[in-house]
Design a protein around this motif. Structure first.
Motif, PDB file in Angstrom:
ATOM      1  N   MET B 115       1.586   2.100   1.011  1.00  0.00           N
ATOM      2  CA  MET B 115       2.529   2.691   0.074  1.00  0.00           C
ATOM      3  C   MET B 115       2.357   4.199   0.011  1.00  0.00           C
ATOM      4  N   ASN B 116       1.151   4.669   0.344  1.00  0.00           N
ATOM      5  CA  ASN B 116       0.902   6.106   0.324  1.00  0.00           C
ATOM      6  C   ASN B 116       0.820   6.678   1.731  1.00  0.00           C
ATOM      7  N   SER B 117       1.300   5.882   2.684  1.00  0.00           N
ATOM      8  CA  SER B 117       1.249   6.346   4.068  1.00  0.00           C
ATOM      9  C   SER B 117       2.210   7.510   4.282  1.00  0.00           C
ATOM     10  N   LYS B 118       2.020   8.184   5.405  1.00  0.00           N
ATOM     11  CA  LYS B 118       2.952   9.275   5.712  1.00  0.00           C
ATOM     12  C   LYS B 118       4.239   8.729   6.293  1.00  0.00           C
ATOM     13  N   THR B 119       4.174   7.525   6.841  1.00  0.00           N
ATOM     14  CA  THR B 119       5.359   6.957   7.482  1.00  0.00           C
ATOM     15  C   THR B 119       6.279   6.367   6.416  1.00  0.00           C
ATOM     16  N   ASP B 120       7.530   6.867   6.361  1.00  0.00           N
ATOM     17  CA  ASP B 120       8.464   6.415   5.326  1.00  0.00           C
ATOM     18  C   ASP B 120       8.711   4.918   5.418  1.00  0.00           C
ATOM     19  N   MET B 121       8.816   4.422   6.648  1.00  0.00           N
ATOM     20  CA  MET B 121       9.128   3.015   6.821  1.00  0.00           C
ATOM     21  C   MET B 121       8.025   2.148   6.204  1.00  0.00           C
ATOM     22  N   TYR B 122       6.760   2.547   6.404  1.00  0.00           N
ATOM     23  CA  TYR B 122       5.649   1.825   5.775  1.00  0.00           C
ATOM     24  C   TYR B 122       5.794   1.862   4.258  1.00  0.00           C
ATOM     25  N   ARG B 123       6.073   3.068   3.745  1.00  0.00           N
ATOM     26  CA  ARG B 123       6.132   3.218   2.281  1.00  0.00           C
ATOM     27  C   ARG B 123       7.210   2.327   1.692  1.00  0.00           C
ATOM     28  N   ALA B 124       8.394   2.412   2.290  1.00  0.00           N
ATOM     29  CA  ALA B 124       9.503   1.628   1.748  1.00  0.00           C
ATOM     30  C   ALA B 124       9.181   0.135   1.771  1.00  0.00           C
ATOM     31  N   ASN B 125       8.702  -0.328   2.885  1.00  0.00           N
ATOM     32  CA  ASN B 125       8.456  -1.767   2.991  1.00  0.00           C
ATOM     33  C   ASN B 125       7.287  -2.228   2.132  1.00  0.00           C
ATOM     34  N   ALA B 126       6.237  -1.405   2.098  1.00  0.00           N
ATOM     35  CA  ALA B 126       5.090  -1.791   1.282  1.00  0.00           C
ATOM     36  C   ALA B 126       5.499  -1.911  -0.181  1.00  0.00           C
ATOM     37  N   ILE B 127       6.367  -0.993  -0.625  1.00  0.00           N
ATOM     38  CA  ILE B 127       6.840  -1.063  -2.018  1.00  0.00           C
ATOM     39  C   ILE B 127       7.571  -2.379  -2.264  1.00  0.00           C
ATOM     40  N   ARG B 128       8.461  -2.716  -1.343  1.00  0.00           N
ATOM     41  CA  ARG B 128       9.242  -3.947  -1.539  1.00  0.00           C
ATOM     42  C   ARG B 128       8.342  -5.182  -1.550  1.00  0.00           C
ATOM     43  N   VAL B 129       7.377  -5.216  -0.614  1.00  0.00           N
ATOM     44  CA  VAL B 129       6.497  -6.387  -0.556  1.00  0.00           C
ATOM     45  C   VAL B 129       5.641  -6.460  -1.818  1.00  0.00           C
ATOM     46  N   LEU B 130       5.065  -5.324  -2.159  1.00  0.00           N
ATOM     47  CA  LEU B 130       4.143  -5.309  -3.296  1.00  0.00           C
ATOM     48  C   LEU B 130       4.866  -5.711  -4.583  1.00  0.00           C
ATOM     49  N   CYS B 131       6.063  -5.185  -4.766  1.00  0.00           N
ATOM     50  CA  CYS B 131       6.804  -5.511  -5.985  1.00  0.00           C
ATOM     51  C   CYS B 131       7.239  -6.970  -5.982  1.00  0.00           C
ATOM     52  N   ARG B 132       7.438  -7.517  -4.815  1.00  0.00           N
ATOM     53  CA  ARG B 132       7.845  -8.919  -4.746  1.00  0.00           C
ATOM     54  C   ARG B 132       6.711  -9.839  -5.194  1.00  0.00           C
ATOM     55  N   ILE B 133       5.485  -9.490  -4.806  1.00  0.00           N
ATOM     56  CA  ILE B 133       4.388 -10.426  -5.056  1.00  0.00           C
ATOM     57  C   ILE B 133       3.542 -10.029  -6.256  1.00  0.00           C
ATOM     58  N   THR B 134       3.893  -8.926  -6.897  1.00  0.00           N
ATOM     59  CA  THR B 134       3.007  -8.385  -7.917  1.00  0.00           C
ATOM     60  C   THR B 134       3.075  -9.149  -9.238  1.00  0.00           C
ATOM     61  N   ASP B 135       2.062  -8.967 -10.060  1.00  0.00           N
ATOM     62  CA  ASP B 135       2.150  -9.449 -11.439  1.00  0.00           C
ATOM     63  C   ASP B 135       1.967  -8.254 -12.384  1.00  0.00           C
ATOM     64  N   GLY B 136       2.044  -8.535 -13.671  1.00  0.00           N
ATOM     65  CA  GLY B 136       2.045  -7.452 -14.653  1.00  0.00           C
ATOM     66  C   GLY B 136       0.854  -6.521 -14.553  1.00  0.00           C
ATOM     67  N   VAL B 137      -0.334  -7.090 -14.354  1.00  0.00           N
ATOM     68  CA  VAL B 137      -1.548  -6.275 -14.338  1.00  0.00           C
ATOM     69  C   VAL B 137      -1.504  -5.282 -13.181  1.00  0.00           C
ATOM     70  N   LEU B 138      -1.157  -5.823 -12.016  1.00  0.00           N
ATOM     71  CA  LEU B 138      -1.100  -4.991 -10.824  1.00  0.00           C
ATOM     72  C   LEU B 138      -0.036  -3.912 -10.977  1.00  0.00           C
ATOM     73  N   LEU B 139       1.041  -4.302 -11.634  1.00  0.00           N
ATOM     74  CA  LEU B 139       2.160  -3.371 -11.754  1.00  0.00           C
ATOM     75  C   LEU B 139       1.745  -2.098 -12.465  1.00  0.00           C
ATOM     76  N   THR B 140       0.940  -2.226 -13.532  1.00  0.00           N
ATOM     77  CA  THR B 140       0.529  -1.016 -14.239  1.00  0.00           C
ATOM     78  C   THR B 140      -0.320  -0.118 -13.334  1.00  0.00           C
ATOM     79  N   GLN B 141      -1.047  -0.741 -12.381  1.00  0.00           N
ATOM     80  CA  GLN B 141      -1.827   0.077 -11.453  1.00  0.00           C
ATOM     81  C   GLN B 141      -0.956   0.889 -10.513  1.00  0.00           C
ATOM     82  N   ILE B 142       0.173   0.293 -10.094  1.00  0.00           N
ATOM     83  CA  ILE B 142       0.964   0.987  -9.078  1.00  0.00           C
ATOM     84  C   ILE B 142       2.148   1.731  -9.674  1.00  0.00           C
TER      85      ILE B 142
END
Lengths: 183, 887
Positions: B115-142
């Motif tokens: 999510m903090n990579s320099k590659t935009d494609m990584y960032r965009a996809n990591a955000i989508r994956v992470l938000c898909r599988i995340t729960d409330g606790v994790l969400l406050t971290q990110i």
């Protein structure tokens, strides 16, 4: 009057289907709970396919109403593309999604769009679906952008130089890969 | 820019059914997935295996919990590879597997790194994956990273964060709402899709705040929105604001100019969205409609089927409320009848049927006849329904339309289609007296060769009611008796009943009917023989020409006034008990229907041969049992009506009390249902002190206190009032709960010896006129209405003043009267300017009441009503008017 009786505040896609000329799945993606089981999905696909198979949807996208859904569809060779929305959805928005899907697949398969090519490049089709709609919400409808994103960041101007070379190397590798993989 | 995306091999296999996935098998692929664990990863091979796994899932294959976990852990190893293509497949795979919370932890750090990579494609996809599988606790971290991503200069990254936000808003609204500032900034983005996603999210964040939405719309309609999709959203939000602000505006509608301006947008989807929004404005004027209709008309001749469909579907809806506005498009519509796409053709036809005038009916019918042969049943049904309403609009044209219906009735078709035709003919017969004889004969001919038992029996029943009233009833006898020879037992039995009705109503036919009925005594089926015997005996008179008894007529023609569900319940009780069955003991009250049934969109179904609405099981039985178990109350007799419970306390107070009003001829019983919600208290001698000073016609009789009310076990206390017999007296009662409180030791559960007197103020309760009305439906309102004398009718007109909508006014009157709406007439079509509602009920004293209410809009939001009431007692008709006048 209750607000819920008005259309969704946001355009929503219920599913995107890519079927072959017998109605079998090539790749499908459902974004709605309207079809909770695999059997209900298959039943929907079968009914939809039977209803539309005889129509001529090769030059222009066609449209039908079925089961209180609006479905836009387009055929090419032995592939049938479908996009489904709720019965109150703006037909032209669904049509834009279909066109985006259809054209980006054509770009990715370099205009050799048929079932065999699609199956041989199924990874690209899956990535393509992933870039068009996220859980029902439209992500992108411009075929060039979609295909660009799928074909790994080769079209990303922001990508660093090292990545560019990697992607080029990858394209070469992929060429080799498709030749040898499925023999 | 365009680089070769993927190279293909050109030499193709000749094999037609070649598939790279031929013979693929889950077990084998799972074995293959072990390559993910190799110390030297082969990205190509791994990608290939992931594709196979995705293929399996896509075909509907499922992984067991163990399999899924194994694959997931194997897949996570692939984060070691720096191969870009493999990483994308890896993201897809994780989303498909939707890992459980404890599994998510494994990939979180890898994804956060991406999510903090320099590659935009990584960032965009990591955000989508992470938000898909995340729960409330994790969400406050990110959360911090997501806020940054929303305003990222790369549109793909921003969109990924915004779309994820839209989904997260469902599960973690409080977090997403904190992103307002960033989202607002993104709305101004130059990238089209970012603007669209930002606007969607911003609206969802604020959707419950009318003022904020209104401000949002005001500022954006002035500025420039770049993306067509965002513009469509803005149009939807604007219509929402217009709907909500509509009630107090005079003259020019706010934002109409904006909608009209959108009709000149360059994107078709925006033009269409705006046109549709204008046609759906409530109370839209023809001046406002015109520009929208004009652009839709242009779409009708587009080369794109999707555009033609969208336009004709919208015009079809407009034609329901503003047929005149659509007539300009009639020529374009007529050319659409031959459209390749049958959905478009059907919509065009039905629109024409709505907008056509009397002179064009014949020409239209000719076109439709050719058209009917090549469309599917589902379209035919739509056409039949449209023709039915056309016929009701132009009764003089019944001959052409009835002929059309009878022709298509003879053609091939499935049950639903035939039923639609038969229903239509039946409705025409009922509503157009001239059409009766020809219609009945068409139906007779139809049952000569009808493969559907249900339709045959329904038609025979209908013939039995309508046939004897015609000028020459004898001509129907042959058709009916033929059924006795040629059909299955169900139809034969129905035919026997119909014959008996002719015999009862037409005295001159009686001897001949007797002969026919006697022959039925030798039928092979029990039911047919039993019916024949029964009718021969009830008609009596040994086949002479005598007048039939009134009782017999009542028996043969009387409607079953008991809801079938109530009858079923009573019969079930009867089977289990020893007592004899008494039909009079079955409650007639129709309990309020669940709304689920009404949820289906689409038009309300006109009741053709339909049966009375079914009702869910009632609580009446339970009340009756309770009341008769208390000696003081059992002596009052049977309650006329028991109301639904009304809450007398706020939710979550110390003591929860609601009241049920039982209405008797001379008494009213208030049943207070009390619940003690404090574990540390025991209440004793619980009673309600009722002050009836605002209810002059009521006098206190007795109060039945509740001995003890422990924690969380509800109990009842009763208060009885006397009132003048048969009079629908109304009044307000104030209530105070009185009781003795005793402390309870929470450990032992034992109560203290000594208690303290205490009281607790309850809300007021009111006895209203609707309490004296039972909701009892009728199966055929028209017949019931006509069976009551015209001089029992009272008609008057009322102005209902300003109302939110027509539907609101209709509902208000229905609940004021407390009567049962018939034939689905409580549903008001949106946008309609007038509405007729049919109500039925039984008033105290067992007096049947029917009411016909006609509502109309007389000015902006001003509703007027014409009320016609018929009842068996003229005094009751007057009483109903009094209720409305004072309500």
């Amino acid at each position: 009057m209750a607000l819920s009786s008005f259309r969704d505040a946001c355009p929503t896609v219920k599913n995107i289907l890519l079927l072959d000329s017998e109605g079998k799945r090539v790749a499908v993606k459902y974004y709605s709970d309207d079809w909770p089981t695999n059997n209900s999905k298959l039943a929907f696909e079968k009914a939809l396919f039977t209803k539309t198979m005889k129509t001529n949807a090769r030059t222009e996208a066609e449209i039908t109403m079925f089961d209180n859904y609006i479905i836009v569809y387009k055929f090419i060779q032995d592939l049938h593309f479908f996009v489904t929305g709720g019965d109150d959805e703006n037909e032209l928005i669904l049509s834009a999604v279909l066109q985006g899907f259809f054209d980006s697949v054509a770009l990715l398969l370099r205009n050799n769009v048929d079932k065999r090519e699609a199956l041989e490049n199924l990874d690209l089709i899956f990535l393509c679906l992933d870039e068009i709609v996220e859980r029902g919400m439209i992500l992108e409808t411009d075929a060039n952008v979609i295909a660009g994103k799928v074909a790994v960041n080769s079209m990303d101007p922001a990508a660093p130089l090292s990545e560019q070379t990697i992607s080029q190397a990858l394209a070469t590798a992929r060429e080799h890969l498709t030749r040898t993989l499925f023999q | 820019m365009a680089q070769p995306l993927v190279k293909k091999d050109d030499d193709r296999d000749d094999e037609a059914e070649y598939s790279p996935f031929m013979g693929i098998e889950k077990g084998a692929v799972l074995q293959e997935a072990r390559v993910f664990n190799d110390p030297q990863l082969d990205p190509r091979r791994c990608s290939q295996v992931i594709t196979k796994l995705l293929y399996l899932l896509n075909q509907g294959e499922t992984f067991t919990k163990v399999e899924a976990t194994e694959v997931f852990f194997a897949v996570t190893k692939l984060f070691q590879s720096r191969d870009v293509g493999l990483r994308r497949m890896l993201y897809l795979m994780i989303k498909e597997l939707s890992p459980s919370a404890d599994e998510v932890i494994i990939v979180t750090s890898s994804l956060m790194k991406d999510m903090n990579s320099k590659t935009d494609m990584y960032r965009a996809n990591a955000i989508r994956v992470l938000c898909r599988i995340t729960d409330g606790v994790l969400l406050t971290q990110i959360e911090r990273y997501l806020k940054q991503a929303i305003v990222d200069k790369n549109p793909v990254v921003a969109s990924a964060a915004l779309v994820s936000g839209i989904h997260l808003l469902q599960t973690n609204p409080e977090v997403v709402k904190r992103w307002s500032n960033e989202v607002q900034e993104a709305v101004q983005s130059r990238a089209a899709l970012v603007q669209f996603h930002a606007l969607a999210l911003l609206h969802q964040i604020r959707q419950n705040d009318r003022l904020a939405v209104s401000k949002l719309v005001t500022s954006l309609t002035r500025g420039t929105v770049r993306s067509p999709l965002a513009q469509c959203l803005l149009i939807r939000y604007t219509s929402q604001v217009i709907r909500e602000s509509a009630s107090n505006s005079q003259g020019d509608r706010p934002f109409y100019d904006f909608l009209e301006g959108c009709l000149r947008h360059k994107a078709e989807m925006v033009i269409f969205e705006a046109a549709r929004a204008i046609t759906e404005l409530s109370g839209v004027t023809s001046r406002e409609l015109t520009p929208a209709i004009t652009v839709l008309q242009l779409f009708l001749s587009s080369s794109k089927p999707v555009l033609r469909f969208a336009a004709v579907r919208t015009l079809n809806k407009v034609a329901m409320t503003h047929p005149m506005a659509v007539t300009n498009c009639n020529i374009d519509m007529e050319s659409l009848i031959s459209d390749q796409n049958r959905s478009i053709a059907t919509l065009a036809i039905t629109t024409l049927l709505k907008t056509g005038n009397e002179s064009s009916v014949d020409r239209l019918m000719k076109q439709i006849t050719n058209f009917m042969s090549d469309i599917a049943d589902e379209f035919k049904i739509v056409v039949v329904e449209a023709i039915r309403s056309l016929c009701l609009k132009f009764p003089l044209k019944y001959r052409a339309l009835m002929n059309f219906l009878s022709n298509i009735l003879r053609e091939e078709g499935g049950f639903e289609y035939k039923k639609a035709i038969v229903d239509s003919i039946v409705i025409l017969i009922r509503d157009i007296p001239d059409a009766k004889e020809s219609g009945l004969l068409h139906l007779c001919e139809f049952i000569e060769d009808c493969e559907f038992t249900y339709l045959s029996t329904q038609i025979l029943h209908f013939l039995g009611i309508e046939g004897p009233k015609t000028s020459d009833p004898s001509k129907y006898i042959r058709y009916i008796y033929n059924r006795v020879h040629l059909e299955n037992a169900t139809v034969r039995a129905a035919a026997v009943s119909t014959l008996a009705k002719f015999g009862a109503m037409v005295d001159s036919l009686k001897p001949r009917v007797f002969v026919l009925l006697r022959r039925c005594l030798f039928d092979s089926d029990d039911e047919v023989r039993d019916r024949a015997t029964l009718y021969l005996n009830t008609l009596g008179g040994d086949g002479e020409v005598v007048e039939t008894d009134k009782d017999v007529k009542e028996f043969l023609f009387g409607a079953l006034e008991i809801p079938l569900v109530n009858l079923e319940t009573s019969l079930r009780n009867y089977v289990a008990s020893e007592e004899a069955f008494d039909i009079n003991s079955v409650p007639k009250e129709v309990k309020s229907q669940p709304l689920a049934e009404k949820k289906a969109p689409g038009k309300k179904q006109p009741t053709g041969l339909g049966a009375p609405p079914a009702a869910p099981p009632s609580t009446v039985d339970a009340y009756e049992k309770l009341l008769s178990s208390i000696p003081e109350l059992a002596s009052l007799g049977k309650p006329f009506k028991s109301s639904a419970p009304t809450e007398l306390t706020e939710a979550e107070t110390e003591y929860a009390v609601n009241v049920v009003k039982h209405i008797y001829d001379r008494h009213v019983v208030f049943q207070y249902n009390c619940t003690n919600t404090i574990p540390e208290q025991l209440l004793e001698e619980v009673s309600v002190v009722v002050d009836s000073s605002d209810a002059e016609e009521f006098s206190f009789v007795l109060s039945k206190p509740l001995r003890s009310l422990p924690y969380d076990s509800p109990g009842q206390t009763f208060v009885v009032f006397e009132k003048p017999e048969g009079v629908p007296a109304v009044g307000k009662f104030s209530n105070t709960l009185k009781f003795i409180v005793k402390e309870v030791d929470p450990n032992t559960g034992e109560a203290d010896e000594d208690g303290v007197d205490d009281e607790y103020q309850l809300e007021e309760l009111e006895v209203v006129s609707a309490d004296y009305m039972q909701k009892v439906g009728v199966s055929n309102f028209r017949n019931a209405w006509e069976s009551l004398d015209a001089d029992l009718e009272r008609v008057d007109e009322y102005g209902l003043g300003p109302r939110e909508s027509l539907a609101e006014a209709v509902n208000a009157v229905i609940s004021l009267l407390g009567m049962q709406p018939c034939e689905g007439t409580e549903v008001v079509a949106s946008n309609s300017r007038s509405h007729t509602c049919l109500l039925s009920g039984v008033f105290i004293g067992n007096v049947r009441v029917l009411a016909r209410l006609q509502f109309g809009l007389t000015g902006p939001k001003e509703v007027a009503m014409k009320l016609a009431v018929k009842s068996e007692d003229i005094a009751v008709s007057d009483a109903i008017h009094e209720i409305v006048a004072s309500g």
